[in-house]
Scaffold this active site. Structure first.
Site, PDB file in Angstrom:
ATOM      1  N   GLU A  26       0.844  -1.199   0.000  1.00  0.00           N
ATOM      2  CA  GLU A  26       0.000   0.000   0.000  1.00  0.00           C
ATOM      3  C   GLU A  26       0.875   1.243   0.000  1.00  0.00           C
ATOM      4  O   GLU A  26       2.006   1.223   0.498  1.00  0.00           O
ATOM      5  CB  GLU A  26      -0.861  -0.053   1.283  1.00  0.00           C
ATOM      6  CG  GLU A  26      -1.751   1.142   1.505  1.00  0.00           C
ATOM      7  CD  GLU A  26      -2.755   0.922   2.652  1.00  0.00           C
ATOM      8  OE1 GLU A  26      -2.672  -0.101   3.358  1.00  0.00           O
ATOM      9  OE2 GLU A  26      -3.623   1.802   2.828  1.00  0.00           O
ATOM     10  N   ASN A  71      -6.590   1.122   3.081  1.00  0.00           N
ATOM     11  CA  ASN A  71      -7.352   2.327   3.409  1.00  0.00           C
ATOM     12  C   ASN A  71      -6.985   3.486   2.483  1.00  0.00           C
ATOM     13  O   ASN A  71      -7.812   4.343   2.187  1.00  0.00           O
ATOM     14  CB  ASN A  71      -7.096   2.727   4.865  1.00  0.00           C
ATOM     15  CG  ASN A  71      -7.622   1.688   5.855  1.00  0.00           C
ATOM     16  OD1 ASN A  71      -8.460   0.863   5.505  1.00  0.00           O
ATOM     17  ND2 ASN A  71      -7.130   1.718   7.073  1.00  0.00           N
ATOM     18  N   ASN A 171     -12.038  -1.129  -0.597  1.00  0.00           N
ATOM     19  CA  ASN A 171     -11.329  -1.739   0.531  1.00  0.00           C
ATOM     20  C   ASN A 171     -12.105  -1.566   1.826  1.00  0.00           C
ATOM     21  O   ASN A 171     -12.558  -0.461   2.139  1.00  0.00           O
ATOM     22  CB  ASN A 171      -9.955  -1.071   0.701  1.00  0.00           C
ATOM     23  CG  ASN A 171      -9.192  -1.608   1.900  1.00  0.00           C
ATOM     24  OD1 ASN A 171      -8.755  -2.761   1.889  1.00  0.00           O
ATOM     25  ND2 ASN A 171      -9.040  -0.800   2.937  1.00  0.00           N
ATOM     26  N   GLU A 172     -12.269  -2.647   2.557  1.00  0.00           N
ATOM     27  CA  GLU A 172     -12.866  -2.630   3.913  1.00  0.00           C
ATOM     28  C   GLU A 172     -14.028  -1.644   4.018  1.00  0.00           C
ATOM     29  O   GLU A 172     -14.061  -0.795   4.922  1.00  0.00           O
ATOM     30  CB  GLU A 172     -11.799  -2.321   4.967  1.00  0.00           C
ATOM     31  CG  GLU A 172     -10.774  -3.415   5.095  1.00  0.00           C
ATOM     32  CD  GLU A 172      -9.808  -3.258   6.275  1.00  0.00           C
ATOM     33  OE1 GLU A 172      -9.752  -2.168   6.880  1.00  0.00           O
ATOM     34  OE2 GLU A 172      -9.110  -4.231   6.584  1.00  0.00           O
ATOM     35  N   TYR A 243      -5.939  -9.553  11.228  1.00  0.00           N
ATOM     36  CA  TYR A 243      -4.593  -9.344  11.772  1.00  0.00           C
ATOM     37  C   TYR A 243      -4.522  -9.972  13.159  1.00  0.00           C
ATOM     38  O   TYR A 243      -5.541 -10.083  13.849  1.00  0.00           O
ATOM     39  CB  TYR A 243      -4.270  -7.848  11.840  1.00  0.00           C
ATOM     40  CG  TYR A 243      -4.084  -7.237  10.456  1.00  0.00           C
ATOM     41  CD1 TYR A 243      -2.880  -7.361   9.785  1.00  0.00           C
ATOM     42  CD2 TYR A 243      -5.130  -6.565   9.825  1.00  0.00           C
ATOM     43  CE1 TYR A 243      -2.709  -6.819   8.514  1.00  0.00           C
ATOM     44  CE2 TYR A 243      -4.964  -6.023   8.546  1.00  0.00           C
ATOM     45  CZ  TYR A 243      -3.746  -6.158   7.902  1.00  0.00           C
ATOM     46  OH  TYR A 243      -3.579  -5.630   6.643  1.00  0.00           O
ATOM     47  N   GLU A 291      -5.823  -9.641   3.089  1.00  0.00           N
ATOM     48  CA  GLU A 291      -4.955  -9.002   4.097  1.00  0.00           C
ATOM     49  C   GLU A 291      -4.870  -9.929   5.299  1.00  0.00           C
ATOM     50  O   GLU A 291      -5.888 -10.211   5.944  1.00  0.00           O
ATOM     51  CB  GLU A 291      -5.501  -7.640   4.544  1.00  0.00           C
ATOM     52  CG  GLU A 291      -5.281  -6.543   3.531  1.00  0.00           C
ATOM     53  CD  GLU A 291      -5.652  -5.148   4.050  1.00  0.00           C
ATOM     54  OE1 GLU A 291      -5.441  -4.870   5.244  1.00  0.00           O
ATOM     55  OE2 GLU A 291      -6.158  -4.362   3.236  1.00  0.00           O
ATOM     56  N   GLN A 351       1.830  -6.495   5.023  1.00  0.00           N
ATOM     57  CA  GLN A 351       2.100  -6.099   3.654  1.00  0.00           C
ATOM     58  C   GLN A 351       3.442  -6.686   3.236  1.00  0.00           C
ATOM     59  O   GLN A 351       3.881  -7.602   3.904  1.00  0.00           O
ATOM     60  CB  GLN A 351       2.053  -4.586   3.545  1.00  0.00           C
ATOM     61  CG  GLN A 351       0.682  -4.025   3.973  1.00  0.00           C
ATOM     62  CD  GLN A 351       0.521  -2.529   3.724  1.00  0.00           C
ATOM     63  OE1 GLN A 351       1.317  -1.893   3.055  1.00  0.00           O
ATOM     64  NE2 GLN A 351      -0.523  -1.935   4.299  1.00  0.00           N
TER      65      GLN A 351
END
Ligand code: AHR
Length: 505
Positions: A26, A71, A171-172, A243, A291, A351
């Site tokens: 990112e 994000n 994204n999200e 995560y 992710e 990442q």
């Protein structure tokens, strides 16, 4: 303790999609700037990319990479990153309160990805933007010539289209922190229409719709149901993110979060099946776990700092010094993806460089592999082919995250040519060696090619690879495993991860 496992040539899970070993990068922190791109670095190539980093990246044989966010993508204008670099605008990145210089945009990134031999998987902004900008981006990337956007690309020196086949629809979007966050139904509608527009550019195009940001979200798993009810027939994948951390310093509880993740995958698998049945749909939707990683060592520090920052350029964010325990965890999570490879077709370590990453760099200085680089590398190199069903019999434990969890965490893969098997085996016990026995039915002439081990001493759980000591946690040759009468027999040290490669006929 004893850990027994059994494999049968005919009992398989699925053909593993190579993209199970993909990555994510990112425009965030120092992932791009002074991560992969640093024109003043002594190893920089003509495009400004660090060759030392490229070498470490190539060592991972990454099939695909998701870019540019995260994000970040939800307020990003991809057009800011094209054309002469000197004329590109500097913008404020609202996601990470940083300054974005736009010196790297799609064309620079595509050159880097080509050099690294990685396929691009691009995300479009569905936060502040919509269908129009997404279709323009696809046209710029994929259309050969003769239109405004394709000719603009050609005027930027890129004659041939990139032919990007994987597109992420935002994204999200379930997360209140996301710029442009939406309710499930409205996002599902937008994703459906955007997917149709993106796919209008070519037959091979596949799209990924946003699932939940994690399995603790209050809207999980109804978010997935509502979103898929709007777009099921027009997408190939639904994304999952998660995560992990071990703030309580309890290794066994930490490792059992892998079982919790298994349930997360199964729950979303159930939602997919439900929507498919409800819609009488003919197509299948798979999981893209785009992710995943360990993210906790620096969480407190990061949350204190970045809200107060005065929009710095490429600040150090989420730079985790991964330790032995994290390496064992990452090996286990990859095992879970292999075990569930009938559902999970794509997964991206998040990442790749500096930001929660297997590769770290010092600006102007060296690049090094963190501890998690190795299990990820082993899975990517040797985890391709057919996932085998591995039956396990061993002692179990219970923790908060999951109950009745095996001390032995194992996955097995038969290579595409059918001539070798790779077994990834973890003994989670902090203090007991495991007497390991793996029987192999349907295979002849089993021979050990290699056995590599990480760990073996739980008192070293928190030792990490750092800039000054980059090689503290590395694999070494194992000495206590062999093949006896066609079965693997020997010891898995306490608190260890093993790569076991066998040739078979
Ligand atoms: O990878 C860091 C961030 O985590 C990503 O930008 C976002 O998608 C997730 O919340």
């Amino acid at each position: 303790m004893k850990g027994n496992a059994a494999i049968h040539r005919d009992f398989t899970v699925a053909q593993i999609d190579n993209r199970l070993y993909s990555a994510f990068i990112e425009h965030m922190g120092r992932a791009i700037y002074s991560g992969i791109y640093e024109p003043d670095h002594p190893t920089a190539n003509a495009d400004g990319f660090r060759k030392d980093v490229l070498e470490l990246v190539r060592g991972l044989k990454i099939p695909a990479i998701r870019y540019p966010g995260g994000n970040f993508v939800s307020a990003y204008k991809w057009e800011d990153g094209i054309g002469p670099q000197a004329e590109r605008p500097v913008r404020l990145d609202l996601a990470w309160r940083s300054k974005e210089t736009n010196q790297v945009g799609i064309n620079e990134f595509a050159r880097w990805a080509k050099d690294a031999d990685i396929e691009m998987m691009l995300a479009v902004n569905l936060g502040t933007r919509g269908i129009e900008e997404a279709r323009n981006f696809v046209e710029y990337c994929n259309h050969p010539s003769g239109t405004y956007w394709s000719d603009l690309r050609r005027s930027h020196g890129v004659e041939d289209p990139y032919g990007v086949n994987m597109w992420c629809l935002g994204n999200e979007m379930d997360g209140p922190w996301q710029i442009g966050h939406m309710e499930a139904k409205e996002y599902g509608r937008l994703a459906d229409e955007t997917s149709k527009a993106v796919k209008a550019f070519g037959k091979g195009i596949e799209t990924v719709v946003c699932g939940s940001s994690n399995d603790q979200m209050p809207t999980y798993p109804d978010w997935e149901r509502q979103v898929l009810e709007e777009c099921y027939e027009n997408v190939e994948y639904i994304s999952l993110h998660k995560y992990f951390g071990n703030s309580s310093r309890n290794s066994l509880n930490y490792f059992s979060k892998i079982e919790e993740t298994g349930r997360y995958i199964q729950a979303i698998g159930g939602v997919i099946d439900y929507v498919k049945a409800k819609k009488r749909a003919k197509n299948d939707v798979y999981i893209c776990f785009d992710e995943w990683n360990v993210w906790y060592h620096n969480r407190e520090q990061d949350s204190k700092n970045w809200h107060e920052w005065d929009w710095p350029e490429a600040p150090a964010l989420l730079e985790e010094d991964y330790n032995l325990e994290d390496a064992i965890f990452v090996g286990g999570l990859l095992n879970e993806f292999i075990r569930q490879s009938d559902r999970v077709k794509i997964a991206c370590i998040a990442q790749l460089v500096n930001v929660i990453a297997p590769i770290r760099t010092k600006a102007g200085g060296s690049a090094w592999a963190t501890s998690i680089y190795y299990p990820y590398q082993f899975a990517s190199l040797y985890g391709r082919g057919t996932a085998l069903n591995v039956a396990v019999d061993c002692p179990r434990y219970s923790e908060d995250a999951a109950q009745d969890v095996n001390y032995l965490d194992v996955a097995g893969v038969l290579a595409p040519d059918g001539k070798s098997i790779t077994v990834f085996a973890i003994n989670r016990s902090p203090d007991e060696t495991m007497e390991f026995n793996l029987s192999l039915t349907g295979f002849e002439n089993v021979q050990l090619i290699e056995h590599k081990v990480m760990g073996g001493d739980a008192s070293e759980a928190r030792i990490a690879n750092t800039h000054d000591a980059p090689n503290r946690i590395v694999p070494r040759a194992g000495e206590k495993l062999g093949v006896v009468d066609g079965a693997v027999a020997g010891e898995l040290p306490a608190f260890s991860y093993s790569l076991i490669r066998l040739s078979v006929a």
